[in-house]
Motif scaffolding. Structure first.
Motif, PDB file in Angstrom:
ATOM      1  N   UNK A 118      -6.959  10.763   3.342  1.00 39.76           N
ATOM      2  CA  UNK A 118      -5.487  10.337   3.067  1.00 39.76           C
ATOM      3  C   UNK A 118      -5.065   9.262   3.821  1.00 39.76           C
ATOM      4  N   UNK A 119      -4.398   8.334   3.410  1.00 38.33           N
ATOM      5  CA  UNK A 119      -4.120   7.031   4.063  1.00 38.33           C
ATOM      6  C   UNK A 119      -2.628   7.018   4.342  1.00 38.33           C
ATOM      7  N   UNK A 120      -2.241   6.225   5.343  1.00 37.93           N
ATOM      8  CA  UNK A 120      -0.783   6.438   5.696  1.00 37.93           C
ATOM      9  C   UNK A 120      -0.375   4.680   6.039  1.00 37.93           C
ATOM     10  N   UNK A 121       0.202   4.092   5.096  1.00 38.79           N
ATOM     11  CA  UNK A 121       0.493   2.656   5.433  1.00 38.79           C
ATOM     12  C   UNK A 121       1.382   2.262   6.496  1.00 38.79           C
ATOM     13  N   UNK A 122       1.521   1.061   6.853  1.00 32.23           N
ATOM     14  CA  UNK A 122       2.537   0.745   7.958  1.00 32.23           C
ATOM     15  C   UNK A 122       3.751   1.169   8.035  1.00 32.23           C
ATOM     16  N   UNK A 156      -0.884  19.203   0.227  1.00 34.09           N
ATOM     17  CA  UNK A 156      -1.773  20.218   0.881  1.00 34.09           C
ATOM     18  C   UNK A 156      -3.216  19.824   0.845  1.00 34.09           C
ATOM     19  N   UNK A 157      -3.892  20.165   2.131  1.00 32.18           N
ATOM     20  CA  UNK A 157      -5.241  19.445   2.192  1.00 32.18           C
ATOM     21  C   UNK A 157      -6.309  20.480   2.473  1.00 32.18           C
ATOM     22  N   UNK A 158      -7.513  19.985   2.004  1.00 33.60           N
ATOM     23  CA  UNK A 158      -8.494  20.968   2.066  1.00 33.60           C
ATOM     24  C   UNK A 158      -9.705  20.151   2.791  1.00 33.60           C
ATOM     25  N   UNK A 159     -11.011  20.711   3.295  1.00 36.11           N
ATOM     26  CA  UNK A 159     -12.072  19.996   3.940  1.00 36.11           C
ATOM     27  C   UNK A 159     -12.468  18.852   3.186  1.00 36.11           C
ATOM     28  N   UNK A 160     -12.501  17.698   3.859  1.00 34.01           N
ATOM     29  CA  UNK A 160     -13.270  16.585   3.137  1.00 34.01           C
ATOM     30  C   UNK A 160     -12.065  15.743   2.660  1.00 34.01           C
ATOM     31  N   UNK A 161     -10.763  16.061   2.477  1.00 35.46           N
ATOM     32  CA  UNK A 161      -9.682  15.238   1.872  1.00 35.46           C
ATOM     33  C   UNK A 161      -9.523  14.224   2.661  1.00 35.46           C
ATOM     34  N   UNK A 217       0.883  -1.361  -0.080  1.00 35.49           N
ATOM     35  CA  UNK A 217      -0.084   0.038  -0.114  1.00 35.49           C
ATOM     36  C   UNK A 217       1.084   1.371   0.095  1.00 35.49           C
ATOM     37  N   UNK A 218       0.621   2.221  -0.761  1.00 37.04           N
ATOM     38  CA  UNK A 218       1.376   3.461  -0.623  1.00 37.04           C
ATOM     39  C   UNK A 218       0.374   4.591  -0.217  1.00 37.04           C
ATOM     40  N   UNK A 219       1.021   5.664   0.435  1.00 41.09           N
ATOM     41  CA  UNK A 219       0.288   6.705   0.631  1.00 41.09           C
ATOM     42  C   UNK A 219      -0.344   7.486  -0.379  1.00 41.09           C
ATOM     43  N   UNK A 220      -1.644   8.016  -0.109  1.00 42.52           N
ATOM     44  CA  UNK A 220      -2.409   8.594  -1.235  1.00 42.52           C
ATOM     45  C   UNK A 220      -3.385   9.553  -0.674  1.00 42.52           C
ATOM     46  N   UNK A 221      -3.619  10.452  -1.268  1.00 38.59           N
ATOM     47  CA  UNK A 221      -4.522  11.582  -1.034  1.00 38.59           C
ATOM     48  C   UNK A 221      -5.779  11.465  -2.069  1.00 38.59           C
ATOM     49  N   UNK A 222      -6.912  11.283  -1.385  1.00 39.10           N
ATOM     50  CA  UNK A 222      -8.287  11.572  -2.364  1.00 39.10           C
ATOM     51  C   UNK A 222      -8.751  13.095  -1.958  1.00 39.10           C
ATOM     52  N   UNK A 223      -8.952  13.693  -2.925  1.00 37.73           N
ATOM     53  CA  UNK A 223      -9.613  15.042  -2.899  1.00 37.73           C
ATOM     54  C   UNK A 223     -11.168  14.953  -2.724  1.00 37.73           C
ATOM     55  N   UNK A 224     -11.820  15.712  -1.646  1.00 31.44           N
ATOM     56  CA  UNK A 224     -13.223  15.737  -1.596  1.00 31.44           C
ATOM     57  C   UNK A 224     -13.659  16.237  -2.818  1.00 31.44           C
ATOM     58  N   UNK A 225     -12.995  17.135  -3.537  1.00 29.85           N
ATOM     59  CA  UNK A 225     -13.658  17.994  -4.822  1.00 29.85           C
ATOM     60  C   UNK A 225     -13.593  16.995  -6.108  1.00 29.85           C
ATOM     61  N   UNK A 226     -12.854  15.674  -5.769  1.00 31.55           N
ATOM     62  CA  UNK A 226     -13.090  14.648  -6.619  1.00 31.55           C
ATOM     63  C   UNK A 226     -14.046  13.762  -6.139  1.00 31.55           C
ATOM     64  N   UNK A 227     -14.160  13.473  -5.011  1.00 27.57           N
ATOM     65  CA  UNK A 227     -14.815  12.324  -4.547  1.00 27.57           C
ATOM     66  C   UNK A 227     -16.436  12.725  -4.794  1.00 27.57           C
TER      67      UNK A 227
END
Lengths: 355, 355, 355, 355
Positions: free
Chosen positions: B313-317, B306-311, B40-50
């Motif tokens: 993100x996952x941090x693997x082990x 950079x992070x906005x409301x709703x974003x 698993x990799x670190x990843x950010x999903x943007x609320x603006x996309x979701x």
């Protein structure tokens, strides 16, 4: 009940893919089955196959730093080429030639060894030399340094059990090399851990702090055999002692808590009287047996497997199974039940006998 | 330190393959890495996309029996096409249109919902209607029947967290359909569980038996906000109250034990003062954050996001991470820490500040 | 079945006495009765008697270092002139005049205060000022420094509960003087402990270590009242919420464990609907009630006692008792049940209703 | 700091007395001492005194229903004529003549027996005959039926330990007569409990439920002796094994939990090398020792007491004590430590060695 395949839907699904998203509604049954549907399959490995391959490995493969162990993992045919006997458990046959040493290392993964035949090897666990003999269970809990050496002119083979697949899948593994040779080549009959801890119901005042794993490095066959013998004798005397009629069993435990020997692996030994059939049951989690003595069979998922000494078989989660004893039938068992119980996923179902 | 490639060795390896065996010595580094090496990799999903994709799903995809939920899972790019945000955790955005109902079912998997915006949906958990509003954490622990209905003319979206990957990998899942409609369409302000249990330090005498999962169905934003506010005020008064300077945090707990809300999932809420940088740390296990309010960034594995409301993100082990608050910065967090702790695999490392 | 009274026997008994020995056979029934036969007797102290005596004490007896507290202990008539309400528990009325201070000290004994009327005093526990108001339960667990001060021009009285007799009997008491004045004369509405801990289901990350006693210094009446109100409303709605029909009750608990607030003392609050009679019951251990509101009666050992606000009564071990509510009837309760449960001596017997 | 003795004050105090009240300020120092000030005093009972008195009792006093046991309690000289060795503990010498039977009964009080010399008696506990031999610890936990019978032509004496004073003081006792004869006159070498449970680290699968008291009825001398011998050998080998230099010790434990054998009583065995002096220490709670073998002394509260085999001594709460071994010195010990620990009253202070 899937949506119509329209251009808009395809565009939506492409949007999902671009954004690393996947809908639940297209895969619900796979993700959340009605009951466990393991990819792992029941399988039997015959000792008559395992041992010769281990012996040939002894001829062809050196043991030493890097490869670390001459261990051959049982690869569940359903698990796509991984050396995993189940999704959580690793089982292997390990082989050490005359006078060989397997170097010391330690890892977060929990490990044990069980000896179905032979003797002459000592495993040195955190500096404490532990004799390995027939019928013994030897522990090397997570982050304990350990290496092995064969003090004799004969080779020796045994089985290893670990939680490697669980550790791998959940990214919890750490590993560190230790001494290239074992740190103590003494060959005492009893390890220091046994001398301190193996007195029934007695706890050393120097060991009042509970430990995550058992402080007993070796569970000796003579104790196991006697415990099972007594259970069957008590049953004959009409006393409650066995799990069910004709079925004696012990769990190896951590004396500081009365619980499992290690956080992720349960170890047990079962003895059936000749002629005993256990009722079919299912359990959440996977379990592995090795036949220690006697003749019998296992019925797993409706298929009957004849079993001889040394044979190893795996029962994946929720697959029905039962045992049949032709002679007195002794089996060592290990499983991932502590994981299932600690996380409250355990369920069991035992079928009632037909009357 | 691998053996020479000889015909004999090839024959041995073919023997292994035929017998469903694999040697340890050829794959040790992969099976037992020096430290966790997550796929698993670190990843950010943007609320603006979701959110737009969820809205489009609302137009194109019906919700009902079979698909069960209009939920879109976050698929970690490192996990090969599975809808797993990490090896243990599932995270999804779920969307319910005006007046829609998601039918009742239950499963062994533990679940929660967290609401970053919106209101109007009630989730009915074992017959108890639970209002879902901004900032609320709602629990549906394993084997609790649950369905949702939108009582308004506006759609609503929220995030779901579950232990689906863990359950899938370890074969512990059970699933059962319930009522096609929710069993109670009432829309009370407070659920019965809250009315019985949400009085600080008070336990009903009718509820003296400890429960595996929290009996509180809804953890309300007003309580969370007040707790965090008080921690920062106490810190200003020179009192010990925060985790570290400028960093307030609460854990949602089961009031019958003081422990985690469910056996496999930890839920927390963190608030940083504007300008606060947390020290980099690593932990065994994976964790997911969703930004609830404010602006800031996460530094994960050396990369600043950079992070906005709703974003989300996952941090693997064992990946190092830290948070940076541009404004006051509020984040909901969930993780698999109860698994790691209960099985004694937890390790953490916090970097000391440079001085 | 005693031996004959012979010269030899007398010589034997004299030998016993000389050697500090006593035979079991002459005293078995006293030492090991068929069921608990407490020396303590049921007794009711009327608030109308207690308060005037406390007020006169306020006029005649100074409060300060040495005497420490203007507290008047309830002396069970069966316990031979000891200020013990039961063999394990101490109960007293304490009185603090306008602007007075009771100096700080600490002791191994666990203590609480409960306020049946009045306000204006702050108790300072380990430096944290805790407001005392009507209906509040205030804790001062063992070895916490504490003192009180009256911030108003009116006197205030309340009850104290401690485990003094248990500590005395078992030689576990330690005592240390602290500041002659309280260490903080601030009069905040909420103590720091409340601000950190009184958010339902939320635990500060700065407080993850479980504590022997509750970290909540004050359990406020508004929460207790609301919890009981909700239980009775839920009962009206047909939901399981009360202990038995018409009988709402909460236990005050330590939020870090869900268990009792202190190791030796259980605190509860009970509310009966007007007209409710509880079924007669017996319990091992002793318990004390104070009427907080309403009118009713207690039937203890077959004797009915009419009760008014403020009245305090004690029920010794294994004496049958029940409550009768004339109006809505509110009672604070404390007991030694944690001692009985932790040492596995607890037994209860509830009589079935006649039908 | 007491108020002036005025007519008004006398009237107030008379009012207190009339209302069953007592002021705290006149008795604070007695009720809440700076540290435990036990009424019980240190005392030594010499086996050379005890045994002849027990033998004479055997001649003069019958054993049977009513008196139940020919047991002679050690009455602490400080406890005012009660047969209490300490405020919590009972200790007695019990004597059973040739072929005699002590009838069966059960009680809430926990009991054990320890055998300093002799053999030939079986105690039948819940129907399980348990041999009593030199050096053995035998348990009869609360509410277990038990009786004894002497299968030989010689008398036998042993010591009993119970929590009678604690049960008496706190009104927790229940008692029930059982069979007038023991229910099983068999004389097996090992009891059923031992046969099921006395296998180190092995737990029967038929006994997976934890029990309040140990399921082991007999802790045999051969195990105790071996455990202590190994500790001293390990110490000689430079390994951590003893409590402190020259001081080996074991605690008897419940194998289902690793904790104390019974809820209220801790049992231990200590062995000192010849010449060992233990550092002076104080502990909350009371403890009793019986010399099992060797010669030495106990220094209790500054007074040195020479000790021989069989001598019994008591150390009240917080009295400093140490042991001195002239020869190898073996002592059985029991105490109320589980009460102190479970209720969080335990404190210990060990004096540092002078250097």
């Amino acid at each position: 009940m899937q949506p119509d395949d329209t251009p808009e839907l395809r565009a939506l699904y492409e949007g999902f893919e671009a954004m690393h998203l996947m809908p639940l509604w297209t895969q619900l049954g796979d993700l959340m089955p009605r009951h466990p549907k393991p990819k792992a399959v029941p399988h039997v490995w015959k000792w008559a196959d395992l041992l010769p391959l281990a012996q040939t490995s002894g001829d062809l493969v050196p043991v030493g730093r890097g490869g670390e162990r001459r261990a051959i993992g049982l690869a569940n045919p359903g698990l796509g080429g991984h050396a995993y006997v189940s999704p959580t458990l690793w089982a292997a046959i390990q082989y050490l030639g005359p006078r060989e040493t397997a170097p010391e290392h330690r890892h977060a993964q929990n490990a044990f060894r069980f000896v179905v035949e032979g003797e002459g090897v000592w495993t040195v666990v955190n500096g404490d030399p532990v004799r390995m003999s027939r019928g013994d269970l030897l522990l090397t809990p997570g982050w304990h340094f350990h290496g092995h050496h064969n003090d004799t002119d004969k080779p020796m083979a045994w089985i290893d059990g670990l939680d490697i697949p669980f550790a791998q899948q959940n990214d919890v593994g750490f590993f560190e090399f230790g001494s290239d040779r074992v740190t103590d080549y003494a060959t005492p009959r009893f390890s220091r851990g046994e001398r301190l801890w193996c007195h029934p119901g007695l706890r050393p005042l120097s060991g009042l702090r509970d430990t995550v794993a058992s402080p007993i490095g070796a569970y000796r066959w003579e104790h196991t055999d006697r415990a099972l013998t007594e259970q069957l004798l008590l049953e004959e005397e009409g006393q409650p002692a066995t799990v069910e009629q004709g079925h004696a069993a012990i769990r190896y435990v951590n004396p500081t808590t009365g619980g499992d020997v290690m956080s992720t692996i349960r170890c047990e030994f079962h003895r059936l009287r000749a002629g005993t059939d256990t009722p079919p049951r299912r359990d959440v989690g996977s379990t592995v047996f090795q036949v220690f003595d006697g003749k019998g069979a296992a019925v797993i998922g409706g298929v009957t497997h004849k079993l001889d000494i040394g044979d190893i078989f795996v029962i994946p989660s929720w697959i029905p199974w039962s045992l049949q004893a032709e002679t007195q039938f002794d089996l060592f068992r290990f499983s991932d039940a502590p994981i299932m119980e600690r996380l409250n996923f355990m369920r069991s179902h035992v079928e009632m006998a037909e009357t």
